[in-house]
Design a protein around this motif. Structure first.
Motif, PDB file in Angstrom:
ATOM      1  N   ASN A   1       0.807  -1.217   0.000  1.00 42.49           N
ATOM      2  CA  ASN A   1       0.000   0.000   0.000  1.00 42.49           C
ATOM      3  C   ASN A   1       0.841   1.267   0.000  1.00 42.49           C
ATOM      4  O   ASN A   1       0.434   2.286  -0.573  1.00 42.49           O
ATOM      5  N   GLN A   2       1.993   1.227   0.623  1.00 42.23           N
ATOM      6  CA  GLN A   2       2.866   2.399   0.552  1.00 42.23           C
ATOM      7  C   GLN A   2       3.354   2.628  -0.876  1.00 42.23           C
ATOM      8  O   GLN A   2       3.374   3.772  -1.363  1.00 42.23           O
ATOM      9  N   GLU A   3       3.722   1.554  -1.564  1.00 39.52           N
ATOM     10  CA  GLU A   3       4.143   1.705  -2.956  1.00 39.52           C
ATOM     11  C   GLU A   3       2.969   2.148  -3.826  1.00 39.52           C
ATOM     12  O   GLU A   3       3.118   2.995  -4.717  1.00 39.52           O
ATOM     13  N   LEU A   4       1.783   1.608  -3.562  1.00 39.44           N
ATOM     14  CA  LEU A   4       0.590   2.033  -4.294  1.00 39.44           C
ATOM     15  C   LEU A   4       0.334   3.523  -4.093  1.00 39.44           C
ATOM     16  O   LEU A   4       0.006   4.244  -5.047  1.00 39.44           O
ATOM     17  N   ALA A   5       0.481   4.018  -2.881  1.00 43.46           N
ATOM     18  CA  ALA A   5       0.270   5.446  -2.610  1.00 43.46           C
ATOM     19  C   ALA A   5       1.256   6.299  -3.394  1.00 43.46           C
ATOM     20  O   ALA A   5       0.889   7.353  -3.942  1.00 43.46           O
ATOM     21  N   ARG A   6       2.517   5.855  -3.488  1.00 41.54           N
ATOM     22  CA  ARG A   6       3.506   6.611  -4.266  1.00 41.54           C
ATOM     23  C   ARG A   6       3.147   6.609  -5.741  1.00 41.54           C
ATOM     24  O   ARG A   6       3.259   7.642  -6.436  1.00 41.54           O
ATOM     25  N   ILE A   7       2.701   5.464  -6.245  1.00 38.65           N
ATOM     26  CA  ILE A   7       2.285   5.372  -7.651  1.00 38.65           C
ATOM     27  C   ILE A   7       1.092   6.296  -7.903  1.00 38.65           C
ATOM     28  O   ILE A   7       1.058   7.034  -8.903  1.00 38.65           O
ATOM     29  N   ALA A   8       0.099   6.259  -7.019  1.00 41.46           N
ATOM     30  CA  ALA A   8      -1.100   7.087  -7.190  1.00 41.46           C
ATOM     31  C   ALA A   8      -0.744   8.572  -7.171  1.00 41.46           C
ATOM     32  O   ALA A   8      -1.262   9.354  -7.983  1.00 41.46           O
TER      33      ALA A   8
ATOM     34  N   LEU B   1     -15.616  14.402  -7.924  1.00 42.55           N
ATOM     35  CA  LEU B   1     -14.561  13.447  -7.625  1.00 42.55           C
ATOM     36  C   LEU B   1     -15.010  12.056  -8.054  1.00 42.55           C
ATOM     37  O   LEU B   1     -16.175  11.699  -7.874  1.00 42.55           O
ATOM     38  N   ILE B   2     -14.085  11.292  -8.617  1.00 38.82           N
ATOM     39  CA  ILE B   2     -14.328   9.900  -8.986  1.00 38.82           C
ATOM     40  C   ILE B   2     -13.522   9.022  -8.041  1.00 38.82           C
ATOM     41  O   ILE B   2     -12.286   9.124  -7.980  1.00 38.82           O
ATOM     42  N   LEU B   3     -14.217   8.184  -7.285  1.00 39.58           N
ATOM     43  CA  LEU B   3     -13.581   7.275  -6.327  1.00 39.58           C
ATOM     44  C   LEU B   3     -13.454   5.905  -6.979  1.00 39.58           C
ATOM     45  O   LEU B   3     -14.463   5.257  -7.266  1.00 39.58           O
ATOM     46  N   LEU B   4     -12.220   5.445  -7.207  1.00 41.54           N
ATOM     47  CA  LEU B   4     -11.975   4.314  -8.079  1.00 41.54           C
ATOM     48  C   LEU B   4     -11.477   3.067  -7.351  1.00 41.54           C
ATOM     49  O   LEU B   4     -10.660   3.135  -6.429  1.00 41.54           O
ATOM     50  N   GLY B   5     -11.968   1.932  -7.824  1.00 41.10           N
ATOM     51  CA  GLY B   5     -11.428   0.639  -7.481  1.00 41.10           C
ATOM     52  C   GLY B   5     -10.859  -0.013  -8.727  1.00 41.10           C
ATOM     53  O   GLY B   5     -11.274   0.304  -9.851  1.00 41.10           O
ATOM     54  N   PHE B   6      -9.918  -0.934  -8.545  1.00 42.96           N
ATOM     55  CA  PHE B   6      -9.263  -1.613  -9.663  1.00 42.96           C
ATOM     56  C   PHE B   6      -9.069  -3.080  -9.303  1.00 42.96           C
ATOM     57  O   PHE B   6      -9.096  -3.458  -8.129  1.00 42.96           O
ATOM     58  N   LEU B   7      -8.829  -3.897 -10.325  1.00 44.70           N
ATOM     59  CA  LEU B   7      -8.575  -5.316 -10.104  1.00 44.70           C
ATOM     60  C   LEU B   7      -7.143  -5.538  -9.629  1.00 44.70           C
ATOM     61  O   LEU B   7      -6.906  -6.216  -8.630  1.00 44.70           O
ATOM     62  N   HIS B   8      -6.184  -4.983 -10.343  1.00 42.43           N
ATOM     63  CA  HIS B   8      -4.755  -5.100 -10.019  1.00 42.43           C
ATOM     64  C   HIS B   8      -4.257  -3.683  -9.729  1.00 42.43           C
ATOM     65  O   HIS B   8      -3.844  -2.969 -10.649  1.00 42.43           O
ATOM     66  N   PHE B   9      -4.281  -3.283  -8.483  1.00 39.78           N
ATOM     67  CA  PHE B   9      -4.197  -1.864  -8.143  1.00 39.78           C
ATOM     68  C   PHE B   9      -2.940  -1.168  -8.634  1.00 39.78           C
ATOM     69  O   PHE B   9      -3.029  -0.140  -9.317  1.00 39.78           O
ATOM     70  N   GLN B  10      -1.767  -1.641  -8.295  1.00 37.69           N
ATOM     71  CA  GLN B  10      -0.563  -0.879  -8.622  1.00 37.69           C
ATOM     72  C   GLN B  10      -0.427  -0.642 -10.120  1.00 37.69           C
ATOM     73  O   GLN B  10      -0.262   0.489 -10.584  1.00 37.69           O
ATOM     74  N   GLU B  11      -0.540  -1.721 -10.890  1.00 32.92           N
ATOM     75  CA  GLU B  11      -0.330  -1.556 -12.332  1.00 32.92           C
ATOM     76  C   GLU B  11      -1.459  -0.778 -12.993  1.00 32.92           C
ATOM     77  O   GLU B  11      -1.235   0.005 -13.937  1.00 32.92           O
ATOM     78  N   GLU B  12      -2.692  -0.953 -12.499  1.00 31.10           N
ATOM     79  CA  GLU B  12      -3.825  -0.288 -13.151  1.00 31.10           C
ATOM     80  C   GLU B  12      -3.949   1.173 -12.743  1.00 31.10           C
ATOM     81  O   GLU B  12      -4.401   2.001 -13.543  1.00 31.10           O
ATOM     82  N   VAL B  13      -3.562   1.525 -11.526  1.00 32.11           N
ATOM     83  CA  VAL B  13      -3.525   2.939 -11.146  1.00 32.11           C
ATOM     84  C   VAL B  13      -2.505   3.675 -12.007  1.00 32.11           C
ATOM     85  O   VAL B  13      -2.754   4.786 -12.499  1.00 32.11           O
ATOM     86  N   GLU B  14      -1.348   3.060 -12.207  1.00 26.60           N
ATOM     87  CA  GLU B  14      -0.326   3.686 -13.051  1.00 26.60           C
ATOM     88  C   GLU B  14      -0.825   3.840 -14.487  1.00 26.60           C
ATOM     89  O   GLU B  14      -0.652   4.901 -15.108  1.00 26.60           O
ATOM     90  N   TYR B  15      -1.447   2.802 -15.034  1.00 20.94           N
ATOM     91  CA  TYR B  15      -1.991   2.858 -16.396  1.00 20.94           C
ATOM     92  C   TYR B  15      -3.062   3.948 -16.501  1.00 20.94           C
ATOM     93  O   TYR B  15      -3.096   4.720 -17.480  1.00 20.94           O
ATOM     94  N   PHE B  16      -3.933   4.024 -15.505  1.00 21.33           N
ATOM     95  CA  PHE B  16      -5.003   5.021 -15.505  1.00 21.33           C
ATOM     96  C   PHE B  16      -4.413   6.435 -15.515  1.00 21.33           C
ATOM     97  O   PHE B  16      -4.888   7.313 -16.242  1.00 21.33           O
ATOM     98  N   GLY B  17      -3.370   6.638 -14.703  1.00 18.27           N
ATOM     99  CA  GLY B  17      -2.747   7.953 -14.665  1.00 18.27           C
ATOM    100  C   GLY B  17      -2.042   8.321 -15.955  1.00 18.27           C
ATOM    101  O   GLY B  17      -2.025   9.489 -16.354  1.00 18.27           O
TER     102      GLY B  17
END
Length: 370
Positions: A42-49, A333-349
């Motif tokens: 989750n810390q790495e996910l937060a940095r990616i987001a 605001l759009i509150l988002l969920g993803f299947l594979h969070f780290q990779e999909e948050v990065e792709y979304f951004g």
């Protein structure tokens, strides 16, 4: 700082993500989810987001195991780990009146505000799972009473954060000349809340900064947002709106739809039905019978906040266009969920948010051409 649409100066839609501090991901399905619930993930996910253009992260509150979520980290403590790993991202920590007393919550948030430079907000959850309250020995209130308690909770938070010698005499909370210092860093922490019932919207109109709603179509969202804003205007207030969505963005719409079909096909049917039983009871418990989940289908419940209904499923262009449609319908605001969070948050951004900004910038030209 509020993001701005490049050519218009109007407020750009913001993005938040659900923090997977609960095991099982954001769908009640046996499908592979390359998502971890541990601190390091989750810390790495937060940095990616943060790098990817997200403004907020919303930590979840669960006290008991179930519905595929066998492990849960407490959100207030967990939020501090995310804040320590980032420098801009704001974390919204979920609070549940009953287990939390407003004096304790106010003190926790004030301290975290000083630790993290003011990057803490709260989401006051009125509660929907009766079994959870029973398991931890908390008294269960009727639907509208839960919202009355939450309103008092929020009024107490605001008073403690802003006043010295704060006094309050409510039905659920009472304070007498209470002074808490230090206060949170200014501006005051933002207060979010959710719900789809009449009581939820009326409470938001009176006391909340943000109103979260479950996934919905632009038409359904517009009806909720217009009603909320009319009620808030009567109080001389304004309230911003966030909508839940589960994003599946792929190179083609067919690929994205196939992922959703696979999620539903591999759903944990027993867990979905058990969750649906409790959730629908909560939705139908509102006097008008229209609270969260009251009309949810099995597929809606697989993503347990009706995230598929917002239809952010398709190519980056399609998803960006649908986000702008939700913005026009009233979403801030759009509150988002993803299947594979780290990779999909990065792709979304990388692929979706820039298209959203382009479409926002072009909006005045589109209106002029109509």
């Amino acid at each position: 700082m509020t993001a701005q649409t490049p050519s218009t100066g109007g407020a750009a839609v913001r993005f938040a993500y659900w923090v997977p501090n609960v095991s099982g991901g954001l769908v009640i399905s046996r499908i592979e989810q390359r998502t971890g619930w541990d601190v390091a993930y989750n810390q790495e996910l937060a940095r990616i987001a943060e790098r990817s253009g997200f403004d907020y992260a919303l930590s979840q509150i669960r006290f008991t195991a179930g519905y595929g979520a066998d492990n849960q980290h407490e959100p207030m403590a967990f939020s501090q780990a995310l804040l320590a790993a980032t420098s801009r991202l704001k974390v919204i920590a979920a609070l549940l009146p009953g287990p939390w007393n407003p004096a304790v919550a106010a003190k926790q948030v004030a301290t975290i505000s000083h630790i993290a430079g003011g990057r803490i907000a709260v989401n006051v959850v009125s509660g929907w799972f009766r079994g959870e309250f029973a398991a931890i020995g908390e008294h269960w209130l009727d639907h509208d009473e839960r919202y009355r308690r939450s309103e008092e909770f929020i009024r107490a938070l605001r008073g403690i954060w802003s006043e010295d010698s704060f006094s309050f005499r409510g039905d659920f909370y009472r304070f007498a000349d209470y002074t808490m210092r230090p206060k949170p860093l200014g501006p005051a922490p933002e207060i979010f809340q959710g719900g789809s019932s009449r009581a939820a919207r009326d409470m938001a109109a009176r006391v909340s900064d943000w109103y979260f709603t479950n996934g919905n179509t632009p038409e359904g969202l517009a009806a909720q947002a217009d009603d909320l804003r009319a009620r808030a205007a009567e109080q001389g207030r304004s309230v911003r709106v966030g909508i839940n969505a589960f994003a599946v963005v792929r190179d083609t719409e067919a690929e994205a739809r196939a992922v959703v079909d696979d999620i539903v096909a591999q759903a944990d049917g027993d867990a979905v039905r058990a969750f649906g039983h409790e959730a629908k009871n909560a939705g139908h418990a509102s006097p008008e019978g229209k609270g969260n989940w009251a009309d949810s289908t099995f597929a809606d419940l697989v993503q347990y906040n009706d995230g598929f209904r917002s239809n952010l499923i398709g190519t980056p262009r399609q998803v960006a266009e649908r986000i702008v449609a939700l913005k026009r319908a009233g979403a801030d605001l759009i509150l988002l969920g993803f299947l594979h969070f780290q990779e999909e948050v990065e792709y979304f951004g990388r692929h979706v948010i820039p298209l959203v900004r382009e479409l926002e910038a072009a909006a005045p030209l589109a209106v002029a051409a109509e």
